[in-house]
Design a protein around this motif. Structure first.
Motif, PDB file in Angstrom:
ATOM      1  N   VAL A  11       0.844  -1.200   0.000  1.00 46.33           N
ATOM      2  CA  VAL A  11       0.000   0.000   0.000  1.00 46.33           C
ATOM      3  C   VAL A  11       0.880   1.252   0.000  1.00 46.33           C
ATOM      4  CG1 VAL A  11      -1.571   1.370   1.424  1.00 46.33           C
ATOM      5  CG2 VAL A  11      -2.073  -1.040   0.977  1.00 46.33           C
ATOM      6  N   ALA A  12       1.893   1.260   0.850  1.00 48.61           N
ATOM      7  CA  ALA A  12       2.804   2.408   0.908  1.00 48.61           C
ATOM      8  C   ALA A  12       3.548   2.584  -0.410  1.00 48.61           C
ATOM      9  CB  ALA A  12       3.791   2.230   2.063  1.00 48.61           C
ATOM     10  N   SER A  13       3.987   1.474  -0.998  1.00 44.40           N
ATOM     11  CA  SER A  13       4.719   1.538  -2.261  1.00 44.40           C
ATOM     12  C   SER A  13       3.845   2.081  -3.383  1.00 44.40           C
ATOM     13  CB  SER A  13       5.248   0.153  -2.616  1.00 44.40           C
ATOM     14  OG  SER A  13       5.898   0.165  -3.866  1.00 44.40           O
ATOM     15  N   LEU A  14       2.611   1.618  -3.457  1.00 42.09           N
ATOM     16  CA  LEU A  14       1.695   2.102  -4.499  1.00 42.09           C
ATOM     17  C   LEU A  14       1.422   3.591  -4.331  1.00 42.09           C
ATOM     18  CD1 LEU A  14      -0.871  -0.845  -4.645  1.00 42.09           C
ATOM     19  CD2 LEU A  14       0.785  -0.216  -6.407  1.00 42.09           C
ATOM     20  N   ARG A  15       1.199   4.027  -3.105  1.00 45.68           N
ATOM     21  CA  ARG A  15       0.940   5.454  -2.874  1.00 45.68           C
ATOM     22  C   ARG A  15       2.140   6.306  -3.289  1.00 45.68           C
ATOM     23  NH1 ARG A  15      -1.832   4.774   3.118  1.00 45.68           N
ATOM     24  NH2 ARG A  15      -3.958   4.355   2.374  1.00 45.68           N
ATOM     25  N   GLN A  16       3.324   5.845  -2.945  1.00 49.13           N
ATOM     26  CA  GLN A  16       4.530   6.601  -3.271  1.00 49.13           C
ATOM     27  C   GLN A  16       4.760   6.652  -4.783  1.00 49.13           C
ATOM     28  OE1 GLN A  16       8.097   5.088  -1.502  1.00 49.13           O
ATOM     29  NE2 GLN A  16       9.351   6.817  -2.143  1.00 49.13           N
ATOM     30  N   THR A  17       4.570   5.513  -5.454  1.00 53.83           N
ATOM     31  CA  THR A  17       4.854   5.441  -6.890  1.00 53.83           C
ATOM     32  C   THR A  17       3.829   6.219  -7.707  1.00 53.83           C
ATOM     33  OG1 THR A  17       5.847   3.251  -6.606  1.00 53.83           O
ATOM     34  CG2 THR A  17       5.232   3.890  -8.837  1.00 53.83           C
ATOM     35  N   VAL A  18       2.551   6.060  -7.393  1.00 55.07           N
ATOM     36  CA  VAL A  18       1.495   6.713  -8.167  1.00 55.07           C
ATOM     37  C   VAL A  18       1.393   8.189  -7.816  1.00 55.07           C
ATOM     38  CG1 VAL A  18      -0.994   6.716  -8.655  1.00 55.07           C
ATOM     39  CG2 VAL A  18       0.241   4.551  -8.431  1.00 55.07           C
ATOM     40  N   GLY A  19       1.728   8.525  -6.572  1.00 55.53           N
ATOM     41  CA  GLY A  19       1.675   9.923  -6.150  1.00 55.53           C
ATOM     42  C   GLY A  19       0.274  10.485  -6.281  1.00 55.53           C
ATOM     43  N   ASP A  20       0.150  11.637  -6.949  1.00 53.94           N
ATOM     44  CA  ASP A  20      -1.154  12.263  -7.135  1.00 53.94           C
ATOM     45  C   ASP A  20      -1.821  11.833  -8.442  1.00 53.94           C
ATOM     46  OD1 ASP A  20      -0.895  13.692  -4.763  1.00 53.94           O
ATOM     47  OD2 ASP A  20       0.146  15.356  -5.747  1.00 53.94           O
ATOM     48  N   GLY A  21      -1.189  10.888  -9.143  1.00 59.41           N
ATOM     49  CA  GLY A  21      -1.706  10.481 -10.439  1.00 59.41           C
ATOM     50  C   GLY A  21      -2.827   9.457 -10.342  1.00 59.41           C
ATOM     51  N   LEU A  22      -3.174   8.921 -11.500  1.00 58.10           N
ATOM     52  CA  LEU A  22      -4.227   7.918 -11.591  1.00 58.10           C
ATOM     53  C   LEU A  22      -3.632   6.584 -12.001  1.00 58.10           C
ATOM     54  CD1 LEU A  22      -7.028   9.862 -13.532  1.00 58.10           C
ATOM     55  CD2 LEU A  22      -6.953   9.378 -11.080  1.00 58.10           C
ATOM     56  N   ALA A  23      -4.250   5.512 -11.500  1.00 57.64           N
ATOM     57  CA  ALA A  23      -3.873   4.160 -11.908  1.00 57.64           C
ATOM     58  C   ALA A  23      -5.128   3.455 -12.400  1.00 57.64           C
ATOM     59  CB  ALA A  23      -3.243   3.392 -10.760  1.00 57.64           C
ATOM     60  N   ILE A  24      -4.921   2.426 -13.192  1.00 53.55           N
ATOM     61  CA  ILE A  24      -6.027   1.650 -13.729  1.00 53.55           C
ATOM     62  C   ILE A  24      -5.693   0.171 -13.612  1.00 53.55           C
ATOM     63  CG2 ILE A  24      -5.129   1.654 -16.108  1.00 53.55           C
ATOM     64  CD1 ILE A  24      -8.042   2.009 -17.073  1.00 53.55           C
ATOM     65  N   ALA A 121      -4.716   7.704 -16.980  1.00 51.32           N
ATOM     66  CA  ALA A 121      -3.876   6.962 -16.042  1.00 51.32           C
ATOM     67  C   ALA A 121      -2.486   6.732 -16.631  1.00 51.32           C
ATOM     68  CB  ALA A 121      -4.522   5.625 -15.703  1.00 51.32           C
ATOM     69  N   LYS A 122      -1.488   6.762 -15.768  1.00 57.44           N
ATOM     70  CA  LYS A 122      -0.101   6.519 -16.178  1.00 57.44           C
ATOM     71  C   LYS A 122       0.440   5.214 -15.609  1.00 57.44           C
ATOM     72  CE  LYS A 122       0.201  10.323 -18.512  1.00 57.44           C
ATOM     73  NZ  LYS A 122       0.226  10.253 -19.993  1.00 57.44           N
ATOM     74  N   PHE A 123      -0.386   4.523 -14.827  1.00 53.44           N
ATOM     75  CA  PHE A 123       0.063   3.284 -14.192  1.00 53.44           C
ATOM     76  C   PHE A 123      -1.006   2.209 -14.348  1.00 53.44           C
ATOM     77  CE2 PHE A 123       1.985   6.839 -11.987  1.00 53.44           C
ATOM     78  CZ  PHE A 123       3.325   6.482 -11.932  1.00 53.44           C
ATOM     79  N   LEU A 124      -0.539   0.983 -14.613  1.00 50.00           N
ATOM     80  CA  LEU A 124      -1.409  -0.180 -14.663  1.00 50.00           C
ATOM     81  C   LEU A 124      -1.019  -1.121 -13.534  1.00 50.00           C
ATOM     82  CD1 LEU A 124      -3.339  -2.298 -15.924  1.00 50.00           C
ATOM     83  CD2 LEU A 124      -1.466  -2.963 -17.432  1.00 50.00           C
ATOM     84  N   LEU A 125      -1.986  -1.482 -12.694  1.00 52.15           N
ATOM     85  CA  LEU A 125      -1.736  -2.467 -11.639  1.00 52.15           C
ATOM     86  C   LEU A 125      -2.010  -3.858 -12.203  1.00 52.15           C
ATOM     87  CD1 LEU A 125      -3.303  -0.881  -8.432  1.00 52.15           C
ATOM     88  CD2 LEU A 125      -1.166  -0.352  -9.609  1.00 52.15           C
ATOM     89  N   HIS A 126      -1.052  -4.747 -11.997  1.00 54.49           N
ATOM     90  CA  HIS A 126      -1.069  -6.058 -12.625  1.00 54.49           C
ATOM     91  C   HIS A 126      -1.074  -7.160 -11.582  1.00 54.49           C
ATOM     92  CE1 HIS A 126       0.312  -7.531 -16.786  1.00 54.49           C
ATOM     93  NE2 HIS A 126      -0.635  -6.639 -16.947  1.00 54.49           N
ATOM     94  N   GLY A 127      -1.802  -8.254 -11.828  1.00 56.76           N
ATOM     95  CA  GLY A 127      -1.855  -9.372 -10.893  1.00 56.76           C
ATOM     96  C   GLY A 127      -0.830 -10.449 -11.167  1.00 56.76           C
ATOM     97  N   THR A 128       0.299 -10.085 -11.760  1.00 58.88           N
ATOM     98  CA  THR A 128       1.350 -11.059 -12.059  1.00 58.88           C
ATOM     99  C   THR A 128       1.844 -11.734 -10.786  1.00 58.88           C
ATOM    100  OG1 THR A 128       2.068  -9.489 -13.746  1.00 58.88           O
ATOM    101  CG2 THR A 128       3.536 -11.347 -13.282  1.00 58.88           C
ATOM    102  N   ILE A 129       1.964 -13.072 -10.822  1.00 64.72           N
ATOM    103  CA  ILE A 129       2.565 -13.787  -9.702  1.00 64.72           C
ATOM    104  C   ILE A 129       3.830 -14.501 -10.180  1.00 64.72           C
ATOM    105  CG2 ILE A 129       0.346 -14.037  -8.541  1.00 64.72           C
ATOM    106  CD1 ILE A 129       0.373 -17.011  -9.361  1.00 64.72           C
ATOM    107  N   LEU A 130       4.593 -15.041  -9.241  1.00 62.37           N
ATOM    108  CA  LEU A 130       5.903 -15.595  -9.549  1.00 62.37           C
ATOM    109  C   LEU A 130       5.824 -16.750 -10.542  1.00 62.37           C
ATOM    110  CD1 LEU A 130       8.922 -15.442  -9.013  1.00 62.37           C
ATOM    111  CD2 LEU A 130       8.572 -16.869  -6.968  1.00 62.37           C
TER     112      LEU A 130
END
Length: 310
Positions: A11-24, A121-130
């Motif tokens: 959660v902290a990492s996503l907030r820091q990376t996306v900042g004030d922008g939008l994600a999809i 949006a400038k970021f895409l959240l992905h459900g990639t697993i190992l």
């Protein structure tokens, strides 16, 4: 794994990376994409735009069910009709990798690229697993959600950055997170279902008619095998046909394979020893589907087989 610590870190990492922008992000209803949706919503709130892309490849009633389920979790999901785009891209293709590439290109460049431009949006959240990464990099089977790991720069190709909060986890770890995030059992205990959906359960060309056949068979298999609590079970439509008898006449019909396997993390799997009465009942129901006159049960472990057929 300390699930709460992992959630707080992501959660902290996503907030820091996306900042004030939008994600999809795209939600399929599977445990991986559902966990990413819940994580992203917790981190970004209404700055995460979640869509369900109806690609014509889903199980019976799935689009409506997934959208409603997340509405009950107060997470809005926009349903996007892209059925004709996906069916058009798959028309005439029979090679497994060509089919997967067509789905990947249609998803990321055509459908999702358009949605990203519309949303800003400038970021895409992905459900990639190992496991996705390992199988693709090893050349076993390309997973549709692998980009950077095979040299595709999504920012250059599609115009957005990809964030993968689950990339260090396997399926059992993702299920633990789902429970910690308060997702319902329908998600936390859901059997794996691949991103390319029923296209991975059709050997050969994907057509509306062949999709209808495997979709009907899937309903039967999932009804009959839910009480096994197996890791995964499915119906697969083969490209070959077989001679049979229907209403006293010769029929050159379709062949459905039933697969039911046990596994922990999908790296290895073994076939479940099902009761003969259950197999007979599944066979009777599946061969009642118009055009289907053979039903087979797959005993092959992984390895040498993969879990899916395509």
């Amino acid at each position: 794994m300390d699930c709460q610590a992992f959630i707080e870190q992501q959660v902290a990492s996503l907030r820091q990376t996306v900042g004030d922008g939008l994600a999809i992000n795209a939600l399929s209803g599977g445990v991986d994409s559902s966990v990413v949706t819940a994580l992203g919503h917790r981190a970004l709130g209404d700055r995460l735009k979640t869509v369900f892309i109806d690609n014509a490849l889903m199980r019976e009633g799935e689009p409506e069910r997934v959208v409603q389920m997340f509405a009950e979790l107060d997470i809005p999901v926009r349903r996007v009709n892209a059925m004709q785009e996906f069916l058009g891209a798959l028309a005439g293709l029979t090679d497994p990798e060509e089919k997967r590439q067509a789905i990947t290109a249609t998803f990321y460049r055509e459908v999702f690229g358009r949605l990203v431009r519309e949303s800003g949006a400038k970021f895409l959240l992905h459900g990639t697993i190992l496991t996705d990464i390992e199988e693709t990099v090893a050349g076993i089977k390309r997973q549709h959600n692998i980009l950077a790991q095979i040299g595709v720069d999504p920012e250059q190709e599609y115009g957005y950055q990809v964030l993968e909060p689950l990339a260090t986890l396997r399926k059992d770890g993702v299920r633990e997170l789902a429970q910690q995030l308060g997702l319902p059992p329908e998600i936390t205990e859901r059997i794996p279902f691949p991103g390319p959906a029923l296209a991975t359960r059709i050997v050969g060309e994907v057509t509306p008619e062949r999709l209808a056949t495997v979709r009907t068979a899937t309903v039967i298999v999932e009804e009959e095998l839910a009480d096994t609590h197996a890791f995964q079970y499915m119906a697969v439509l083969l490209q070959d046909k077989a001679t049979g008898i229907r209403d006293g006449r010769r029929e050159f019909g379709d062949i459905i394979v039933v697969r039911c396997i046990d596994s922990v993390d999908a790296r290895e799997a073994t076939a479940v020893e099902l009761p003969w009465a259950k197999l007979s009942r599944i066979c009777r129901r599946i061969t009642a589907i118009p055009g289907v006159n053979r039903c087979l049960y797959d005993l092959t472990p992984k390895p040498p087989a993969t879990i899916e057929y395509v």
